[in-house]
Design an enzyme around this catalytic site. Structure first.
Site, short mmCIF file in Angstrom:
data_model
loop_
_atom_site.label_atom_id
_atom_site.label_comp_id
_atom_site.label_asym_id
_atom_site.label_seq_id
_atom_site.Cartn_x
_atom_site.Cartn_y
_atom_site.Cartn_z
CG ASN A 1 -0.26 -0.01 2.53
OD1 ASN A 1 0.97 0.03 2.61
ND2 ASN A 1 -1.04 -0.09 3.61
CD GLU B 1 -0.01 0.73 7.37
OE1 GLU B 1 0.19 0.83 6.15
OE2 GLU B 1 -0.17 -0.36 7.93
#
Length: 241
Positions: free
Chosen positions: A136, A143
């Site tokens: 990702n 993140e």
């Protein structure tokens, strides 16, 4: 940004190890930024081989790891401290007291993050930061999201990251849900960054990170802002470059 694609894993590993070894040869007291996961293991193996052949020494170097799971016992086989001990530290002449990994079992995780950030700043800047990249686009455990935290901090791991890490644990429920990680701003302070990616499953995110827009929704894209990045890709990961 220098992007190198290799047909042979051996060539990728020796190139990465050679860059780190050259730094240590020219600057024995170098500060190394290290990473865990599958991406750097081949490079660590090459460095161990070079050490055994007398080509490099870590005796005066220090190291700082990017991240650590929260709440995982330090002696757990999947803790990042255990990983580094097994994959590199115990096989070379680095002094263990000069190796640093966040304390995922600290009673006050936020205070530990602040302490670790200060420790990196006091010893740094990091001379070379080794990085992998998540599917990702995460680097360290930063993140994707609307915002990113600059310094070392506690992060809730995304579902995609938990699923990717589940292969290392008995079950999905055993995967730690939080981690401590150096922030993107911390990472970008390094003098040089060495990004390593392997496999066709990383090809799309590599293209997004290196050729797409710079956005917090792909934290690795912020590497485009750094003046000295070397990217090492195998043929699969580099298929779109």
């Amino acid at each position: 940004m220098n992007i190198w694609t290799f047909d042979q894993e051996k060539d990728l590993n020796t190139t990465g190890a050679g860059l780190i070894a050259a730094l240590l040869q020219s600057k024995p007291k170098a500060v190394l930024g290290l990473a865990t996961g599958s991406s750097p293991v081949g490079i660590y193996n090459e460095l161990i081989d070079m050490y055994r052949r007398g080509l490099v020494s870590f005796a005066n170097a220090s190291s700082f790891n990017l991240d650590e799971y929260v709440g995982l016992p330090v002696d757990h086989s999947e803790s990042y401290r255990s990983f580094m001990n097994e994959k590199l530290f115990k096989h070379v002449d680095i002094k263990l007291e000069n190796t640093h990994v966040p304390d995922g079992n600290a009673p006050d995780p936020d205070a530990e993050c602040a302490h670790y950030e200060q420790l990196v700043n006091d010893h740094g800047p990091v001379d070379i930061q080794l990085l992998g990249i998540g599917h990702n686009g995460h680097i360290g455990f930063n993140e994707p999201g609307a915002n990113l935290t600059g310094g070392t901090h506690v992060v809730d791991l995304k579902e995609e990251t938990l699923k990717a890490n589940a292969r290392f644990f008995p079950s999905f429920d055993d995967v730690p849900k939080q981690a401590m990680t150096m922030g993107v701003a911390s990472i970008l302070k390094a003098k040089q960054i060495l990004l390593v990616a392997r496999g066709e499953d990383k090809a799309e995110i590599i293209r997004t990170a290196l050729r797409g827009p710079i956005t917090t929704e792909c934290p690795a894209s912020l590497l485009q802002c750094h003046p000295n990045v070397i990217v090492l890709l195998d043929r699969g990961a580099g298929r779109f470059m």
